[in-house]
Design a protein around this motif. Structure first.
Motif, PDB file in Angstrom:
ATOM      1  N   TYR A   5     -25.279  11.811   4.560  1.00  0.00           N
ATOM      2  CA  TYR A   5     -24.834  13.158   4.932  1.00  0.00           C
ATOM      3  C   TYR A   5     -25.152  14.152   3.819  1.00  0.00           C
ATOM      4  O   TYR A   5     -25.596  15.279   4.077  1.00  0.00           O
ATOM      5  N   ARG A 226     -26.838  19.860  18.804  1.00  0.00           N
ATOM      6  CA  ARG A 226     -25.433  20.262  18.773  1.00  0.00           C
ATOM      7  C   ARG A 226     -24.495  19.069  18.578  1.00  0.00           C
ATOM      8  O   ARG A 226     -23.290  19.253  18.458  1.00  0.00           O
ATOM      9  N   ILE A 227     -25.027  17.874  18.548  1.00  0.00           N
ATOM     10  CA  ILE A 227     -24.202  16.694  18.306  1.00  0.00           C
ATOM     11  C   ILE A 227     -23.810  16.663  16.830  1.00  0.00           C
ATOM     12  O   ILE A 227     -24.605  17.010  15.960  1.00  0.00           O
ATOM     13  N   ALA A 228     -22.598  16.264  16.557  1.00  0.00           N
ATOM     14  CA  ALA A 228     -22.110  16.229  15.175  1.00  0.00           C
ATOM     15  C   ALA A 228     -23.074  15.448  14.297  1.00  0.00           C
ATOM     16  O   ALA A 228     -23.546  14.366  14.664  1.00  0.00           O
ATOM     17  N   ASP A 231     -22.217  11.889  13.679  1.00  0.00           N
ATOM     18  CA  ASP A 231     -22.481  11.008  14.817  1.00  0.00           C
ATOM     19  C   ASP A 231     -23.931  10.551  14.832  1.00  0.00           C
ATOM     20  O   ASP A 231     -24.230   9.367  15.071  1.00  0.00           O
ATOM     21  N   SER A 265     -15.401  11.639  12.260  1.00  0.00           N
ATOM     22  CA  SER A 265     -16.000  12.645  13.136  1.00  0.00           C
ATOM     23  C   SER A 265     -14.962  13.170  14.134  1.00  0.00           C
ATOM     24  O   SER A 265     -13.784  13.281  13.789  1.00  0.00           O
ATOM     25  N   THR A 266     -15.372  13.472  15.341  1.00  0.00           N
ATOM     26  CA  THR A 266     -14.475  14.087  16.325  1.00  0.00           C
ATOM     27  C   THR A 266     -13.670  13.023  17.079  1.00  0.00           C
ATOM     28  O   THR A 266     -14.040  11.840  17.058  1.00  0.00           O
ATOM     29  N   SER A 269     -15.825  10.940  19.326  1.00  0.00           N
ATOM     30  CA  SER A 269     -17.028  10.339  18.757  1.00  0.00           C
ATOM     31  C   SER A 269     -17.083   8.821  18.902  1.00  0.00           C
ATOM     32  O   SER A 269     -18.159   8.248  19.113  1.00  0.00           O
TER      33      SER A 269
END
Length: 298
Positions: A5, A226-228, A231, A265-266, A269
């Protein structure tokens, strides 16, 4: 994951050969720093009994209570085992941890400790037992430090990624108290695990484009942009484990990345990554590209 990341957010021109492994090593070093600092905090809270006893006895008119402070815990035998470890001392010196001591916070934590029934029972016991010496230090960590908002804030202020490591540290500290002889402060992560981490990191970087070719068709109505970001990285790591790490079972891989997604994450996810990785795995198995084998026995 954190190293990947960090690389994603860096200017590409600043990424040189060796940057990835350097970042990984820095992260692992910080984990070792936090572990050493936490154990040293346990030691300092226990040893504060001597500081408290001296301060009370030095009063102009000390009371009988001031002159009878119980300092048994300062001579705890498990403390000696920690502080006599050469690796522990090297880490304290290397990272200048003795300079990071917050005396006011230590005093408050110690005063909180001595009011507990557990401490009073320990202090009143005339003899020392191996189990009792260990249990009181475990109590300091689990019931005093880990539940103290000021201490947790201090850790967050002192260590940038404390929030990421906090849960893992609880496990490491518990493991240390149970089997201290197995810990090497100078190499907290075993060579096998370190080699695996570096290999996975470099494999994900090297195979990124190929992994994305496998992942993007499975996103269907999802916009990959647009995906995290976390992820996407977790899915790339999962695909690499499917293809290039033959001793890691596919079920272990999927479960591990579901857990990481839930933690970092979300809320959706975990389920999302489960579906995508499972879908990709079925295709890879049909093409007989997933070749797994048992770990070699030592």
């Amino acid at each position: 994951m954190q190293t990947l990341y960090a690389l994603e957010t860096m200017e590409q021109s600043s990424i040189k050969p060796g940057t990835a492994t350097r970042l990984l090593n820095e992260k692992l070093d910080q984990t070792c720093q936090i572990f050493t600092y936490l154990l040293n905090s346990v030691v300092q809270v226990a040893q504060y009994a001597e500081i408290d006893a001296h301060a009370r006895a030095s009063k102009h008119l000390p009371s009988a209570e001031d002159l009878q402070v119980n300092t048994k815990i300062a001579g705890n035998e498990f403390i000696y085992q920690i502080t006599s470890d050469k690796g522990f001392q090297v880490n304290l010196e290397q990272w200048k941890m003795k300079l990071q001591t917050d005396d006011d916070l230590l005093r408050k934590l110690y005063n909180q400790l001595v009011l507990t029934d557990t401490y009073k029972a320990y202090a009143a016991e005339g003899s020392r037992t191996k189990a009792g010496e260990k249990e009181i230090l475990e109590f300091i960590y689990k019931e005093i430090l880990a539940k103290s908002e000021p201490f947790l804030q201090h850790m967050e202020d002192t260590f940038l990624h404390w929030g990421d490591d906090e849960e893992m540290m609880g496990i490491l500290i518990n493991n240390y108290f149970n089997k201290p002889h197995l810990f090497n402060f100078l190499q907290l992560i075993s060579k096998e695990k370190l080699d695996y981490a570096k290999e996975l990191l470099l494999t994900v970087i090297d195979k990124k484009e190929y992994c994305l070719e496998l992942i993007k068709p499975k996103l269907q109505n999802w916009d990959s942009e647009r995906i995290a970001a976390v992820d996407m990285l977790l899915m790339e790591m999962g695909v690499c484990e499917f293809l290039y790490f033959p001793t890691i079972p596919t079920k272990v891989t999927i479960n591990e990345y579901i857990d990481l997604a839930k933690a970092y994450s979300t809320p959706q996810s975990g389920q999302f990554i489960n579906g995508i990785l499972d879908n990709i795995l079925k295709d890879l198995e049909k093409e007989q590209l997933v070749l797994k084998q048992d770990r070699p026995k030592k």
